[in-house]
Scaffold this active site. Sequence first.
Site, short mmCIF file in Angstrom:
data_model
loop_
_atom_site.label_atom_id
_atom_site.label_comp_id
_atom_site.label_asym_id
_atom_site.label_seq_id
_atom_site.Cartn_x
_atom_site.Cartn_y
_atom_site.Cartn_z
N ASN A 1 1.55 -3.71 8.04
CA ASN A 1 2.57 -4.26 7.14
C ASN A 1 3.49 -3.16 6.63
O ASN A 1 4.67 -3.38 6.36
CB ASN A 1 1.91 -4.96 5.95
CG ASN A 1 1.41 -6.35 6.28
OD1 ASN A 1 2.09 -7.11 6.96
ND2 ASN A 1 0.23 -6.68 5.82
N HIS B 1 -0.84 6.99 5.22
CA HIS B 1 0.48 6.65 5.75
C HIS B 1 1.37 7.86 5.53
O HIS B 1 1.56 8.29 4.38
CB HIS B 1 1.08 5.44 5.05
CG HIS B 1 0.20 4.23 5.06
ND1 HIS B 1 -0.02 3.48 6.20
CD2 HIS B 1 -0.52 3.65 4.07
CE1 HIS B 1 -0.83 2.48 5.90
NE2 HIS B 1 -1.15 2.55 4.63
N ALA C 1 0.80 -1.23 0.00
CA ALA C 1 0.00 0.00 0.00
C ALA C 1 0.83 1.28 0.00
O ALA C 1 0.26 2.37 0.10
CB ALA C 1 -0.92 0.00 1.22
#
EC number: 1.4.1.21
Length: 259
Positions: free
Chosen positions: A180, A210, A111
């Site tokens: 992750n 993020h 991602a």
Amino acid sequence: MRVGVLGAGSIGAIVAEALRDGRVPGAELAGVVDPAPAVAGLPMCALPELLSTSDLVVECAGQRALAEAGAQVLSAGCDLLVVSVGALAADGLLEKLLAAGPGAVHLSTGAIGGLDLLRSAALLGPFERVVIETTKKASSLVQPWMSEAEADALRRTSSPVELRRGPAREITAAFPKSANVAASVALAVRNWDVVEAAVIADPAAPATSHVITAAGPAGQYRFEIRNRPSPRTPTSSRVVPYAVLSALEALASPRAVFR
């Protein structure tokens, strides 16, 4: 390149369907291992059969499956594309996989982006500080280790809450389906100890974000990624299976490819 898919949930089903339908140049679907696939019409098989017919296996089944089956895939001579990168936070697992060959280990970017630059900068010298802050919908961050009161408060919160902040290994273990990315950043900068990770619950978050900041001899960096969540599995980002397909295309039919 014949590709086997381990796990056919929200990520693996999309990957398997694209391979089955011939949408990955130079690659074809060898088979799928999953006791309860998310979609019908996929060529299901057992793991031994998959390993006998695959050149590469994509792990889309979660951290536990990678820990249990990863070495078996590699020792059978198949390459392994890892999606559940967070599993590599466990001491010794990456080393175990690398030693299991002759198959090679590949890591999916999943991602996030910017890993190539972080990896390059780390070659110049160690980073002084790396922080990754992940913000997701509050309801998707409820964890088995939480008490009933904590889980209920998280579901009911009306404002952002920082759930935990600490070393990347610790946060990856605490949020195995949501962190992750912290493991990917730690592997890219080649130092688990320098990476601080935080998970923030926001009931109003329109997307999963993020934010990565890093400082070292090569310079200072800030990346911000905002992904729409998977409609099937809100703990994962919608882009993840397409990151896998991009990696497969690069491996199966390399042309002018960023690595």
